[in-house]
Design an enzyme around this catalytic site. Structure first.
Site, PDB file in Angstrom:
ATOM      1  N   HIS A 112     -11.211 -44.297  -9.813  1.00  0.00           N
ATOM      2  CA  HIS A 112     -11.650 -45.453 -10.510  1.00  0.00           C
ATOM      3  C   HIS A 112     -12.453 -46.358  -9.637  1.00  0.00           C
ATOM      4  O   HIS A 112     -13.684 -46.890  -9.559  1.00  0.00           O
ATOM      5  CB  HIS A 112     -10.688 -46.410 -11.323  1.00  0.00           C
ATOM      6  CG  HIS A 112     -11.070 -47.574 -11.666  1.00  0.00           C
ATOM      7  ND1 HIS A 112     -10.758 -48.821 -11.480  1.00  0.00           N
ATOM      8  CD2 HIS A 112     -11.942 -47.852 -12.875  1.00  0.00           C
ATOM      9  CE1 HIS A 112     -11.451 -49.786 -12.042  1.00  0.00           C
ATOM     10  NE2 HIS A 112     -12.244 -49.084 -12.940  1.00  0.00           N
ATOM     11  N   GLU A 142     -15.626 -44.669  -8.999  1.00  0.00           N
ATOM     12  CA  GLU A 142     -16.629 -44.925 -10.028  1.00  0.00           C
ATOM     13  C   GLU A 142     -17.410 -46.143  -9.766  1.00  0.00           C
ATOM     14  O   GLU A 142     -18.812 -46.329 -10.169  1.00  0.00           O
ATOM     15  CB  GLU A 142     -15.680 -45.021 -11.553  1.00  0.00           C
ATOM     16  CG  GLU A 142     -16.888 -45.476 -12.773  1.00  0.00           C
ATOM     17  CD  GLU A 142     -16.082 -46.290 -13.366  1.00  0.00           C
ATOM     18  OE1 GLU A 142     -16.567 -47.479 -13.823  1.00  0.00           O
ATOM     19  OE2 GLU A 142     -15.168 -45.968 -13.893  1.00  0.00           O
ATOM     20  N   HIS A 143     -16.646 -47.286  -9.239  1.00  0.00           N
ATOM     21  CA  HIS A 143     -17.510 -48.598  -8.807  1.00  0.00           C
ATOM     22  C   HIS A 143     -18.276 -48.197  -7.890  1.00  0.00           C
ATOM     23  O   HIS A 143     -19.530 -48.815  -7.978  1.00  0.00           O
ATOM     24  CB  HIS A 143     -16.130 -49.645  -8.646  1.00  0.00           C
ATOM     25  CG  HIS A 143     -15.756 -50.286  -9.747  1.00  0.00           C
ATOM     26  ND1 HIS A 143     -15.777 -51.533  -9.694  1.00  0.00           N
ATOM     27  CD2 HIS A 143     -15.096 -49.902 -10.683  1.00  0.00           C
ATOM     28  CE1 HIS A 143     -15.149 -51.863 -10.858  1.00  0.00           C
ATOM     29  NE2 HIS A 143     -14.492 -50.703 -11.386  1.00  0.00           N
ATOM     30  N   GLU A 172     -10.357 -56.991 -12.093  1.00  0.00           N
ATOM     31  CA  GLU A 172     -10.187 -56.361 -13.231  1.00  0.00           C
ATOM     32  C   GLU A 172      -8.919 -55.918 -13.527  1.00  0.00           C
ATOM     33  O   GLU A 172      -8.500 -56.078 -14.832  1.00  0.00           O
ATOM     34  CB  GLU A 172     -11.160 -54.835 -12.932  1.00  0.00           C
ATOM     35  CG  GLU A 172     -11.139 -53.863 -14.125  1.00  0.00           C
ATOM     36  CD  GLU A 172     -11.939 -52.757 -13.977  1.00  0.00           C
ATOM     37  OE1 GLU A 172     -12.133 -51.804 -14.962  1.00  0.00           O
ATOM     38  OE2 GLU A 172     -12.237 -52.472 -12.892  1.00  0.00           O
TER      39      GLU A 172
END
Length: 456
Positions: free
Chosen positions: A68, A71-72, A148
């Protein structure tokens, strides 16, 4: 098109017509990159996705959250484009772009007008192949991801969902949070994430799916040129094998988790081991889920909301993965009613296991599933996702007509048998809110060390 179409990894070219005269083509490049397209007659927009079959379940203990995190970072710049350049390239033409990290894959996607597809291919390919993972941007995104995670922890449904996966899947990698934990993100090192990137983003890992107004040969030419500019390896390679789909035995985690928060509502989640994505009983599960908790005419909605007024939101859900799955029941209600609502939800599932479904329920479920599927396929996003998931997970393209035929073959006895099998697994319960579990009127699950295998 008649029946499903297989996607063998060693077959270079496949072409066929799908429902609505859509042309589906698949090409495997010598480097192992797989390119799939579905041309939709009359479409003026196109959705493209670049996929790699690596998700949170593939991380080592030291890599938790790296997928993840990566991905950022792939949106933060390449040697030829800044983060702003990437954003402007899509927004200046009215396009949409984003990414999704899941438990078994990561996808970077964009939706644009047909005339802007070439540019979308260039930008997405540059992002996926050539991210710099700039150290300063790495630290900035660390803070963003921590925010997040904090946002998700403040959402009772998100928090309960993460805990339910932990409970049902136990120590299996599918039980891990996709985004990692605050501790793992704080401990993440840029070099470790870079190693994760280099190990998993290679030609033989890449799947490109495009749907809408697309010319396969032109897209293939543009993609090949973009990969060449990136300097990706061009030597011959076979696509990576798909995951083993043999059902795994699950050892359930904590059977009851209570997270006390000063909330007006309690979040109630019940979970059981489900079935894998390639299981022949998936059509029966779709019908079961529709009848039990798939809409306003479902048993859960009618009994718990309409007749008793005990909840505003109540439904069932059934995510599936290559070798396992989960079946869940959700409700949000007054804390004092949490026990009764949980008992009623479980009772409705038990009713399906005892008596199956009525002819009228079956007819409604077939209409709901068929209509929803047909309407979804009006959207190029849905078709792009269908192509990508077919290539990565099952290796089989199932068109609308075939899918509906499988659902129409489901009988009441199929649903009854599957419900009974689901209930044979260990029950996991997650409660969020001001709930007193000692007054919970349904039996608290007993911890077990025996295998709670995927139902057979």
């Amino acid at each position: 098109m008649n029946g499903p179409v297989s996607f063998p990894l060693d077959e270079v070219e496949i072409s066929f017509r799908a429902t609505g005269d859509a042309l589906v083509r698949r090409t495997v490049l010598p480097s192992g990159v797989r390119v799939l397209s579905e041309r939709m007659p009359g479409a003026r927009s196109t959705t493209i996705g670049l996929w790699v079959a690596v998700g949170s379940r593939d991380e080592s203990d030291a890599e938790r959250g790296s997928t993840h995190f990566l991905e950022h970072l792939l949106f933060k710049g390449t040697p030829t484009r800044s983060a702003l350049d990437i954003a402007v390239s899509f927004e200046s033409v009215g396009g949409e772009h984003n990414a999704a990290t899941a438990k078994e894959y990561t996808c970077y996607y964009a939706r644009v007008r047909d005339v802007d597809l070439d540019d979308a291919i260039d930008v997405l390919t540059d992002m996926v192949t050539s991210s710099t993972l700039d150290p300063a941007e790495f630290e900035t995104e660390r803070g963003v991801i921590l925010e997040e995670l904090a946002m998700a922890e403040d959402d009772p449904a998100d928090m309960a969902g993460e805990r339910l996966f932990e409970s049902v899947f136990g120590d299996h990698p599918l039980g891990r949070p996709i985004g990692g934990s605050p501790e793992s993100i704080r401990a993440a090192a840029r070099d470790d994430v870079d190693r994760h990137y280099r190990a998993n983003y290679r030609p033989q890992d890449l799947v490109v799916s495009i749907a809408g107004a697309v010319d396969h040969d032109r897209a293939l030419e543009r993609l090949t040129a973009a990969l060449d500019r990136a300097g990706w390896p061009t030597e011959a390679a076979s696509p990576v094998p798909r995951r083993d789909d043999a059902p795994v035995g699950l050892v359930a985690g904590e059977p009851l988790q209570v997270i006390r928060r000063p909330l007006e509502q309690a979040t109630v989640l019940l979970g059981l081991p489900g079935i894998s994505v390639g299981d022949d009983r998936r059509p029966a599960l779709a019908v079961l889920n529709s009848v039990l908790g798939g809409g306003m005419s479902s048993r859960l909605f009618q009994e718990i909301r309409e007749r008793r007024g005990l909840a505003y939101s109540v439904y069932s859900f059934a995510p599936s993965y290559s070798d396992a799955g989960l079946f869940g029941l959700y409700a949000g209600c007054t804390p004092a009613n949490a026990g009764e609502v949980a008992r009623l939800m479980l009772g409705e599932l038990e009713g399906l296991a005892t008596d199956g479904i009525t002819d009228d329920e079956r007819r409604r479920a077939l209409g709901q599933l068929g209509g929803a599927a047909a309407l979804a396929l009006e959207d190029s996003d849905t078709r792009m996702n269908r192509l990508g998931r077919a290539e990565i997970s099952t290796g089989e393209f199932v068109d609308l007509d075939t899918s509906l035929a499988r659902v129409e073959a489901v009988t009441s006895d199929d649903v009854r048998t599957l419900a009974d099998r689901l209930l044979s697994g260990p029950l996991s319960t997650v409660l969020v809110g001001e709930v007193d579990e000692t007054s919970f009127p349904i039996p608290i699950p007993i911890p077990t060390t025996t295998s709670g295998a995927t139902p057979r």
